[in-house]
Write a protein that holds these residues in place. Structure first.
Motif, short mmCIF file in Angstrom:
data_model
loop_
_atom_site.label_atom_id
_atom_site.label_comp_id
_atom_site.label_asym_id
_atom_site.label_seq_id
_atom_site.Cartn_x
_atom_site.Cartn_y
_atom_site.Cartn_z
N GLU A 1 0.86 -1.19 0.00
CA GLU A 1 0.00 0.00 0.00
C GLU A 1 0.89 1.23 0.00
O GLU A 1 1.78 1.38 0.83
CB GLU A 1 -0.91 -0.01 1.22
CG GLU A 1 -1.90 -1.17 1.23
CD GLU A 1 -2.74 -1.18 2.48
OE1 GLU A 1 -2.92 -0.10 3.09
OE2 GLU A 1 -3.22 -2.26 2.86
N LYS A 2 0.61 2.11 -0.96
CA LYS A 2 1.50 3.27 -1.14
C LYS A 2 1.53 4.15 0.12
O LYS A 2 2.59 4.70 0.48
CB LYS A 2 1.07 4.08 -2.36
CG LYS A 2 2.07 5.15 -2.75
CD LYS A 2 1.74 5.81 -4.09
CE LYS A 2 0.47 6.60 -4.01
NZ LYS A 2 0.33 7.57 -5.12
N ASN A 3 0.39 4.26 0.81
CA ASN A 3 0.35 5.14 1.98
C ASN A 3 1.08 4.56 3.18
O ASN A 3 1.19 5.21 4.23
CB ASN A 3 -1.09 5.52 2.35
CG ASN A 3 -1.93 4.30 2.68
OD1 ASN A 3 -1.42 3.18 2.82
ND2 ASN A 3 -3.24 4.50 2.81
N ARG A 4 1.58 3.32 3.05
CA ARG A 4 2.35 2.72 4.14
C ARG A 4 3.85 2.69 3.83
O ARG A 4 4.62 2.12 4.59
CB ARG A 4 1.83 1.31 4.44
CG ARG A 4 0.37 1.28 4.92
CD ARG A 4 0.06 -0.01 5.61
NE ARG A 4 0.81 -0.16 6.87
CZ ARG A 4 0.84 -1.28 7.60
NH1 ARG A 4 0.17 -2.35 7.18
NH2 ARG A 4 1.55 -1.34 8.72
N GLU B 1 0.21 -0.82 -4.76
CA GLU B 1 -1.23 -0.56 -4.94
C GLU B 1 -1.95 -1.70 -5.66
O GLU B 1 -2.89 -2.26 -5.17
CB GLU B 1 -1.49 0.77 -5.66
CG GLU B 1 -1.08 1.99 -4.87
CD GLU B 1 -2.02 2.25 -3.69
OE1 GLU B 1 -3.09 2.85 -3.89
OE2 GLU B 1 -1.65 1.85 -2.56
N LEU C 1 7.61 6.92 -4.47
CA LEU C 1 7.02 5.79 -3.77
C LEU C 1 6.78 4.58 -4.69
O LEU C 1 6.37 3.52 -4.21
CB LEU C 1 5.71 6.21 -3.11
CG LEU C 1 5.85 7.34 -2.08
CD1 LEU C 1 4.52 7.64 -1.42
CD2 LEU C 1 6.91 7.02 -1.03
#
Length: 973
Positions: free
Chosen positions: A209-212, A339, A328
């Protein structure tokens, strides 16, 4: 035009690759090379210094002596009116050298990783990432250069993310541009990387997951330690850095060995240009503008330095061009999924697109601007290992270039269609080719190359650069002399038949001149997909003949890149380009994605009146503007096609003044991305557009036109005599025939006209070719026949006097009781002879031989191996090198006591094979022989000397000499 057809201008003359071999060059040899070229009709040279299978010479590349010799070559070209093209680096691969610093070389983003457990407190140490690919120059590398390659490394980023389940993107090394194999010489290499609308869904735990993803770049110290404590759980920490991609100049002279310069960065490229071309331009001084010769072009040869995916400014360029930060997504370089598979694949598409844009803008276009500032043009051979789309890179060139190999070599015929397409769409007159590239080329000669040469001319090539004219710095007695290892068709002054080569060169020059006039005529325009890399391959169904010499069918075509299509407009329902090219139909590739900008352009063309064949895209490629870009594509496609569901039957949808044709088995059944040719041809026929040219049996053709005339080049592609009716799509006047072999032109009275088509009875000798010209001002002539009838006058048989050169082992003057193959003779001096022998005989005409008006006498030599020059009564009447093997003797022949002299040249293999029966005194262990170095007498008894052993003593000899029968014919209309 007719006058220049007879006497072609100098710029229509063919050229040669003029190769120099690692320091083996001399002033005297350069002058002798160039003067021999001028004498025999060569008008251009492409200058490269390489290192292939030969001992090093004494003149180090780019030394002061070398630069002085290069300047001499340029000034000699000016003196002789020969144009010179210079490759932009040592070797032939690209642009680089020992002056290129590792920091300014081609680069890859490399990575290393460690797994850490957040519940355990211990230092995180990241190893320095290793190079991704092996060192390309390993066959010739120096230890110093290899050390530089290994030592160069700079950190780029450090990222951490939760440990995913094992799952890797397919073919990521190719998709991330770590490697692009040579398409023509390595099996299984893809022509393109498909861009899909739908991708597989991996297991949930395999996705990052990109936000992690956490950016730890600032927490890396000089020892590779990361000053960070991972949160609970298992994590991956990746270290990303830049390294040289392993590309070295090749096959470069040893002093020119070095890294290839960064193809993304103009600063790095300028540094290279300053050291190489800048130094040479300064050395040669201002060009002599009163001469058409001298240095006129720079050149990028076939792309053989691999791909790069990083540069010092790449991240900023990516953000500027794609609209988002790639940081990222760096794990995707290593095959990890960020993703989703689709998102990761879209990122890789953006990566390749950015790479392509940087190569095109910061390398090719930058070089073009540099060339123009220095009063030079730019040629590009944009194929093979190219990481861009070939047509996008090639569109930059002033002169697009291709390559074709002699039979037995690699099949690069597709590149000729690419280069011709580039020139036609861009409105450029010249299409150049690295021509007849070969292995073991001493077997080739003009007659053996006639069919393939005519194929290339019909394919759109009109500037041959023969591969290769090897520079000959050795004593003129040492023949065949220098070669580039086994490579090349050996197009140089040491060829046995070189004194007769101009007869062939003027044929080529006449063809090349005419095939640059007007505009090429084609009906179909195939649009290539967006994205890189991509090689344009036309549908196999649009071609006839074999795969090595594929001829276009009756509706001609070109390929067009998306970048070129933006220049197009519509006139009279035809897609038209500023340079004059126009097409009845645009065919879209069977591709699932398209950018909104390209789809808007296609929509505007249809609205303006164009006919387009193909199905709608489903999504946009890449992540620029995602996900809104997909909605835009669906909306635009729905407006143009009316639906996203492919109709069960072929459907015509009108939009504005034009139409879209799609659906049914026909347009859905694809042949190499495009609807099969028969479907497109049927659409053109249904629209009332007849085939451009048709004959039975099949004759290859190409067609050029202006408002005032149509010119068709037609060629017999068989070794048989042919009679056929040729159907031409024209109504511009009565036909005439222009024969490039003789320069003669005459009207063709036999023809019929019907609905903008003219049918002309034609006849061809084996592999014969000529032009059929339709000119508005030309009226139907009064004579009755298109081709003369021929009757036998007499046969010249009996005993011949034949003289062989003793210097090459010949017996001097001898006699033949009958004409026969030299290799069947008992004398070794004739069996193994290579060179020119002179046949002499006197003859009388039959007592009743008289010529009426319009009648002519011809001397027909029958079979010749391989070329012959003819004199009658001291008058040179011509050189024959191809069918019909005859010359006009009407003006010089007498009734009695005619002195006939025929010089016949065979090929080198027989003498080379004969010398293999003797002790080998040639190059051993990459060392020149002592007798050559010390200028002492040879004791082996050999006559020849070559830098490469092409033959063994047991190889079969080649048929040689005048075989006949020699006859005199009378022709009359």
């Amino acid at each position: 035009m007719k006058a220049q057809f007879l006497h072609p201008p100098e710029d229509a003359r063919p050229g040669v690759y003029w190769y120099f071999m690692d320091g083996n060059l001399s002033k005297e040899g350069m002058t002798a090379d160039l003067e021999s070229m001028k004498q025999e009709g060569i008008g251009s040279v492409l200058f490269l210094e390489v290192n292939v299978g030969i001992p090093r010479g004494k003149v180090d590349f780019l030394s002061e002596e070398w630069k002085t010799l290069f300047a001499h070559a340029v000034h000699e070209c000016e003196r002789l009116g020969i144009e010179m093209t210079l490759g932009v680096g040592p070797g032939w691969t690209g642009s680089g050298g020992p002056w290129v610093k590792p920091s300014q070389s081609m680069q890859h983003l490399v990575s290393s990783s460690v797994e850490v457990d957040g519940s355990v407190k211990k230092p995180i140490v990241l190893p320095v990432p290793l190079p991704k690919r092996p060192f390309f120059g390993e066959d010739v590398f120096t230890p110093e250069l290899e050390k530089e390659w290994m030592d160069f490394y700079e950190d780029v980023a450090v990222l951490a993310f939760p440990l995913p389940d094992p799952y890797t993107l397919a073919d990521v090394d190719e998709k991330a541009l770590y490697y692009r194999a040579p398409y023509t010489s390595q099996a299984g290499v893809k022509e393109y990387l498909p861009c899909k609308a739908n991708y597989p869904v991996p297991p949930e735990g395999a996705v990052i997951e990109k936000n992690r993803i956490i950016d730890l770049t600032g927490k890396l110290d000089a020892d590779g330690k990361v000053l960070w404590q991972a949160p609970p759980g298992k994590w991956v920490v990746m270290r990303f850095g830049r390294r040289n991609n392993g590309a070295a100049t090749r096959p470069a002279p040893l002093p020119g060995l070095g890294f290839e310069c960064d193809k993304f960065d103009t600063t790095a490229f300028n540094a290279h240009l300053k050291e190489f071309t800048g130094t040479l331009l300064q050395k040669i001084g201002p060009r002599n503008k009163s001469s058409p010769g001298g240095l006129t072009m720079l050149h990028m040869d076939s792309w053989e330095m691999g791909a790069q995916n990083w540069s010092v400014g790449f991240r900023n360029e990516f953000k500027k061009r794609r609209g988002y930060d790639p940081l990222l997504f760096y794990p995707v370089y290593a095959g990890k999924i960020v993703e989703s598979v689709e998102i990761s694949e879209r990122f890789l598409w953006d990566l390749r697109q950015t790479s392509q844009e940087l190569i095109v803008e910061n390398h090719a276009k930058h070089l073009k601007r540099y060339s123009h500032r220095n009063g030079l043009g730019l040629s590009i051979e944009p194929y093979d290992m190219n990481p861009t789309a070939d047509l996008e890179l090639g569109a930059v060139a002033d002169v697009p270039m291709c390559e074709f190999w002699s039979p037995g070599g690699y099949n690069a015929s597709f590149s000729c269609i690419q280069a011709a397409s580039l020139a036609h769409v861009n409105g450029q007159a010249v299409v150049a080719a690295e021509a007849f590239t070969a292995v073991d080329g001493w077997r080739q000669h003009p007659a053996s190359m006639k069919n393939q040469g005519d194929w290339a001319l019909a394919a759109g090539v009109n500037k041959f650069f023969y591969h290769t004219f090897q520079h000959q710095p050795l004593d003129d007695k040492l023949k065949p002399g220098m070669t580039m290892g086994p490579y090349g068709v050996q197009w140089n002054r040491n060829q046995t038949w070189w004194p007769m080569a101009d007869a062939y060169h003027i044929y080529v020059s006449r063809c090349q001149y005419v095939l640059r006039q007007g505009n090429a005529v084609a009906d179909i325009l195939y649009l290539t997909p967006e994205g890189a890399p991509h090689i344009f391959r036309a549908p196999a169904s649009a071609l006839s003949g074999d795969v090595f010499l594929p001829d276009r069918k009756a509706y001609n075509f070109d390929g067009c890149s998306p970048g070129q299509l933006y220049m197009a407009s519509v006139k009279d329902h035809k897609i038209t380009f500023p340079g004059g090219a126009s097409y009845h139909v645009l065919v879209l590739p069977a591709w699932e994605t398209m950018t909104p900008a390209l789809l808007k352009k296609i929509t505007s063309l249809v609205e303006a009146g164009a006919t387009v064949v193909g199905s709608p895209p489903q999504k946009a490629p890449g992540l620029s503007g995602y996900p809104q870009c997909d909605a835009v594509i669906r909306s635009l496609a729905s407006e143009l096609w009316g639906s996203s569901d492919i109709p069960a039957t072929q459907t015509v949808r009108r939009y504005g003044n034009g139409k879209i044709i799609w659906g049914g088995e026909g347009t859905s059944r694809t042949d190499n991305l495009y609807p099969v040719y028969d479907v497109t041809a049927a659409l053109l026929a249904a629209a009332g557009i007849p085939e451009d040219f048709k004959s039975d049996p099949a004759i290859r053709y190409t067609h050029r036109a202006s408002d005032a005339w149509d010119i068709y080049f037609v060629s017999n592609r068989t070794d048989k005599r042919i009679q056929t009716n040729g159907m031409f799509r024209t109504a511009k006047g009565a036909p005439s025939l222009w024969d490039p072999l003789t320069g003669k032109t005459y009207d063709l009275p036999e023809f019929s006209e019907r609905e903008n088509q003219i049918t002309v009875p034609l006849q061809f000798e084996p592999y014969q070719s000529f032009f059929i010209v339709f000119e508005k001002s030309n009226k139907k002539p009064v004579q009755s026949n298109n081709f003369p009838s021929v009757t036998l006058v007499t046969t010249i048989d009996g005993r011949w006097t034949v003289s062989f050169d003793k210097a090459w082992g010949g017996p001097g003057t001898t006699s033949f009781d009958r004409l026969e193959d030299w290799t069947l003779r008992p004398e070794n001096g004739i069996r193994y002879y290579s060179g020119i022998a002179v046949y002499t005989k006197t003859f009388d005409l039959p007592v009743n031989t008289k010529l009426q008006k319009g009648e002519k006498l011809f001397l027909n030599l029958g079979e010749v191996s391989a070329l012959a020059r003819i004199r009658i009564n001291g008058n040179e009447v011509g050189t024959v090198w191809t069918a019909p093997w005859k010359v006009d003797i009407s003006e010089v022949v007498k009734q009695r006591q005619n002195l006939l002299e025929i010089e016949v040249a065979n090929l080198w293999p027989n003498r080379l094979i004969g010398d293999e029966q003797l002790r080998d005194d040639g190059i051993q262990h990459d060392q020149w022989p002592e007798w050559l170095l010390n200028n002492t007498r040879r004791t082996s008894g050999r006559y020849t000397f070559s830098t490469f052993k092409h033959f063994s003593k047991g190889d079969p000899l080649l048929k040689s000499g005048l075989i006949g029968p020699v006859i005199i014919e009378q022709s009359h209309f």
